[in-house]
Every structure is written in C-alpha cells, then in structure tokens.
Design an enzyme around this catalytic site. Structure first.
Site: not given
Length: 226
Positions: A60, A186, A117, A58, A67
């Site tokens: 992102k 969150q 989130t 993860d 790139t």
C-alpha cells in the site's frame, strides 16, 4: 475469479509451510507488510521456488510521487506479480508510478486502494470528510485514468467500480469470509456468493485458511465454488 491466500502468520517458517501445503493449487499468495519487513525479498524468492505461485505484495505505497515511483520500481524488480498503492496519493503520483513501471521490460499489475475494509462509513467520513461510495467512485476514475490495472476494495464496491470505469478494470476484494466465519477486525466483509455477484476478480482469504487444520481442503472447497 481468482483466490489469493494471505500469508499473514507470525513466522516465515509458518508461511512457507502453508505455501508448500498449497503447492499445485491455482492460487495467488499475498505477502503483507509484516512479512516483507521481517523476511525481505529473499522470502519472495523462496515462495517462487516452492512452485509457480503468483505473488501479490501488499505494501500500500503512499508517499510523494518520485518516492513512490522509486519504491515501485524496486519492488517490480523483486519479481512479484501484483503491487498496490493508495489512490488518495493522487493522480500525479499514480501516473508517475505507471510511467516508471511501463518503461521496464515487464511490470506487475498495479492496483489502487480505495478504502480499507477496516473502515465503516462513519470512520471513513471522519478521515476523508466524504461519503464512502462517492469517494470510491472518485478514486476509481482517478486510478483508471492514471493507467492502473484495478482497485483494492470491499466486495460491496466492486460492481460500483466496474460500472464507473470498465468491466476490464480489475477488483481485488479483501475481507472475504467464504463460509460465514468471524469478521475479526474487518468491517465490510462478504461471503463467496456476494463476491461472485459483485464481480470480484480476486478474493483475498486469510484466517479461514491458515487457521484451519486442513488449509488445503479449505482452498479446494473455495476453488470449487468460484
């Protein structure tokens, strides 16, 4: 629906200990930015050595197209099973990534992040100057047409994304609190019943598992309900 356990603890040793405790369960493991920067590709190898875990890295990704494609190719060769990037990087960037990865003998699943989130409606609007639901629809169409496998989204956008694209377009939903635990940082959180109702393909659960005294038991309870 698959359970993805977030390895977000403060040390590699703690994360590996949790992986060993969950050995044999049908779960994915999520490795985030802190753990990967600290422990590197070797950590992925160690996780894979515990048992036949599938790993979601993860990170992102968000940069200019070439790139992002370079980074995605390097990550794919580490041997992870799922990666993600920001849909707001644009259609060209997402297509460039998929073109590069599809040229490999095998590739991980690639998901696009719609809206973090940790955003509520007002924060999202302040950053993107757009309604959250409208942006999620737009990002989902962009990602679907770019050839990605699915989206990272809140539980509350999962059904919207599938209705906008395809029931086969995967949704991975962080911010799941299976038994009504605290939302922490969150904003758009949900429980297991909502995740099932909204058609989530993967749910990410972290603190309710790794902060428990019996993390394997919590995982088994979750697996029994999904």
């Amino acid at each position: 629906m698959k359970l993805c356990v977030a390895l977000d603890m403060a040390s590699k040793e703690a994360n590996l200990a949790l992986a060993h405790e969950l050995s044999g369960l049908d779960v994915w493991l999520k490795v985030g930015l802190r753990a990967y920067l600290r422990d590197g590709a070797k950590f992925i190898e160690e996780l894979k050595g515990v048992t036949d875990f599938r790993v979601f890295l993860d990170l992102k990704l968000y940069d200019i197209p070439n790139t992002m494609a370079d980074a995605a190719e390097v990550i794919a060769k580490v041997g992870v099973d799922m990666i993600n990037l920001h849909a707001s990087s644009g259609t060209h960037a997402m297509r460039t990534v998929m073109s590069r990865l599809n040229a490999l003998p095998s590739r991980p699943l690639v998901l696009a992040v719609s809206a973090l989130t940790s955003f509520d409606e007002s924060e999202f609007s302040a950053v993107y100057n757009e309604n959250l639901a409208a942006a999620v629809r737009k990002f989902s169409v962009m990602s679907y047409e770019a050839g990605l496998d699915g989206m990272v989204c809140s539980v509350f956008e999962s059904r919207l994304i599938k209705d906008t694209t395809s029931t086969d377009f995967l949704t991975l939903t962080p911010g799941v609190r299976p038994f009504g635990e605290s939302a922490d940082d969150q904003k758009r959180v949900a429980d297991l019943s909502a995740a099932k109702e909204q058609g989530s393909d993967f749910i990410v659960v972290g603190r309710p598992i790794y902060e428990s005294n019996e993390p394997r038991e919590i995982c088994e309870r979750i697996l029994g309900k999904i």
